[in-house]
Write an enzyme that holds these catalytic residues in place. Sequence first.
Site, PDB file in Angstrom:
ATOM      1  N   CYS A  32       0.830  -1.300   0.014  1.00 47.24           N
ATOM      2  CA  CYS A  32       0.050  -0.061   0.030  1.00 47.24           C
ATOM      3  C   CYS A  32       0.872   1.304   0.030  1.00 47.24           C
ATOM      4  O   CYS A  32       1.578   1.493   1.010  1.00 47.24           O
ATOM      5  CB  CYS A  32      -0.815  -0.169   1.212  1.00 47.24           C
ATOM      6  SG  CYS A  32      -1.842   1.446   1.278  1.00 47.24           S
ATOM      7  N   LYS A  59     -10.704  -7.875   5.455  1.00 49.57           N
ATOM      8  CA  LYS A  59     -10.372  -7.300   7.077  1.00 49.57           C
ATOM      9  C   LYS A  59     -10.936  -8.116   8.152  1.00 49.57           C
ATOM     10  O   LYS A  59     -12.144  -8.375   8.173  1.00 49.57           O
ATOM     11  CB  LYS A  59     -10.838  -5.870   6.687  1.00 49.57           C
ATOM     12  CG  LYS A  59     -10.457  -5.067   5.556  1.00 49.57           C
ATOM     13  CD  LYS A  59     -11.009  -3.637   5.497  1.00 49.57           C
ATOM     14  CE  LYS A  59     -10.341  -2.873   4.181  1.00 49.57           C
ATOM     15  NZ  LYS A  59     -11.229  -1.878   4.042  1.00 49.57           N
ATOM     16  N   VAL A  72      -5.689   1.178   5.951  1.00 49.76           N
ATOM     17  CA  VAL A  72      -4.471   1.703   6.540  1.00 49.76           C
ATOM     18  C   VAL A  72      -3.639   2.865   5.798  1.00 49.76           C
ATOM     19  O   VAL A  72      -4.150   3.094   4.791  1.00 49.76           O
ATOM     20  CB  VAL A  72      -3.472   0.294   6.018  1.00 49.76           C
ATOM     21  CG1 VAL A  72      -4.016  -0.652   6.937  1.00 49.76           C
ATOM     22  CG2 VAL A  72      -3.368   0.169   4.564  1.00 49.76           C
ATOM     23  N   SER A  86      -3.014   8.880   6.034  1.00 52.01           N
ATOM     24  CA  SER A  86      -1.661   8.839   5.941  1.00 52.01           C
ATOM     25  C   SER A  86      -0.823  10.172   6.444  1.00 52.01           C
ATOM     26  O   SER A  86       0.392   9.949   6.980  1.00 52.01           O
ATOM     27  CB  SER A  86      -1.245   8.321   4.440  1.00 52.01           C
ATOM     28  OG  SER A  86      -1.450   9.309   3.630  1.00 52.01           O
TER      29      SER A  86
END
Lengths: 208, 216
Positions: A32, A59, A72, A86
Amino acid sequence: MSGGSARSLAKGSAPPGPVPEGLIRVYSMRFCPFAQRTLLVLKAKGIRHEIININLKNKPEWFFKKNPFGLVPVLENSQGQLIYDSAITCEYLDEEYPGKKLLPDDPYEKACQKMVFELFSKVLTNKKTTFFGGNSLSMIDYLIWPWFEWLEVLELNDCVDHTPKLKLWMAAMREDPAVSALLTEPKALRGFFNLYLQNSPEACDYGL
Amino acid sequence: MRFCPYAHRTRLVLRAKGIRHEVININLRNKPEWYYTKHPFGQIPVLENSKCQLIYESVIACEYLDDAYPGRKLYPYDPYERARQKMLLELFCKVPHLTKECLVALRCGRKCADLKLALRQEFCNLEEILGYQNTIFFGGDCISMIDYLFWPWFERLDVYGIADCLNHTPALRLWTAAMKQDPTVCALLIDKNIFLGFLNLYFQNNPDAFDYGLTC
């Protein structure tokens, strides 16, 4: 520091325990690009951390308690505080931990970095139209496409949850005659890339 | 522009921090050519200082002002609390678009039941936060940056004709009441009749809409 190569946790897995003192945990996924941002900052600042990889296609139920959006990266510290998104995780790490500051101290310079990031994010999320220039393919799509072809080859495109419109754009691009005529075989690109990294003069002729 | 919610954020922060400033309003339907040298897409708000440094994007401009100017800090000092406010902003991100869509639908004589439902859902999410925190404001018991960043859209609910979207969110209603007591919010409250006058002209595509209510 551990866990970067660990198998991902999926549905039915037991929730992890609390984060030990002196460590920060990052919920991640190996391919990712958004999570990679956080890993880069953790590394650059030398922050002791543990990594738990999440299976984004299956998940664990408990993961939605860590981030209601189910994405994430997520940071969790020993006080049980959770930080997601992020860019927010990266800024949090820069502010909370000592050592080299990654964001500039000067308010204007810091604002400049954020403005550039906003422009970049707009490219990534492409909210309004199918193609970057409107509802049909145009110059800007050709100008951007090569980097996205690369992303696919290097297997960095698995975070489809973040950018479904981008995935649609990539699919639409592949149907364009010019794009499909020039699509590079993934193996060839990978082969080139490997040789290139070794500074081999043969890199450019890989596959010929 | 006097009625723009994004610019409103920046004006709230300037006021809250007591920063000396001048305002130049831009006619958004007929932008001066020179304005594109201030922002590549001609958007507002944009800050410009005496060093000719330009800062745009309302949230970035607000944070810049908090960082660059002394006095009262609107963002918390604690890195986790700062991160929390930024995460809250993510939770808010559908509200501007939904409120605007409701306004346009109503003004064009269309029904907007679906839009209002979606907006109510967003408000429920915010209500949950206030319930969970058990605080008056989104950042705690005192007003802070996140409250100012949310406020402009809540101020506009009434004049957009969608104030009933708060019917099922009592904590959010308490929050709007508390916000209206804040001296900064008060000082910048836009008169309802003037706002309605602006909206009427705006939806008639009148280029003078933006200056509605000015006497000179």
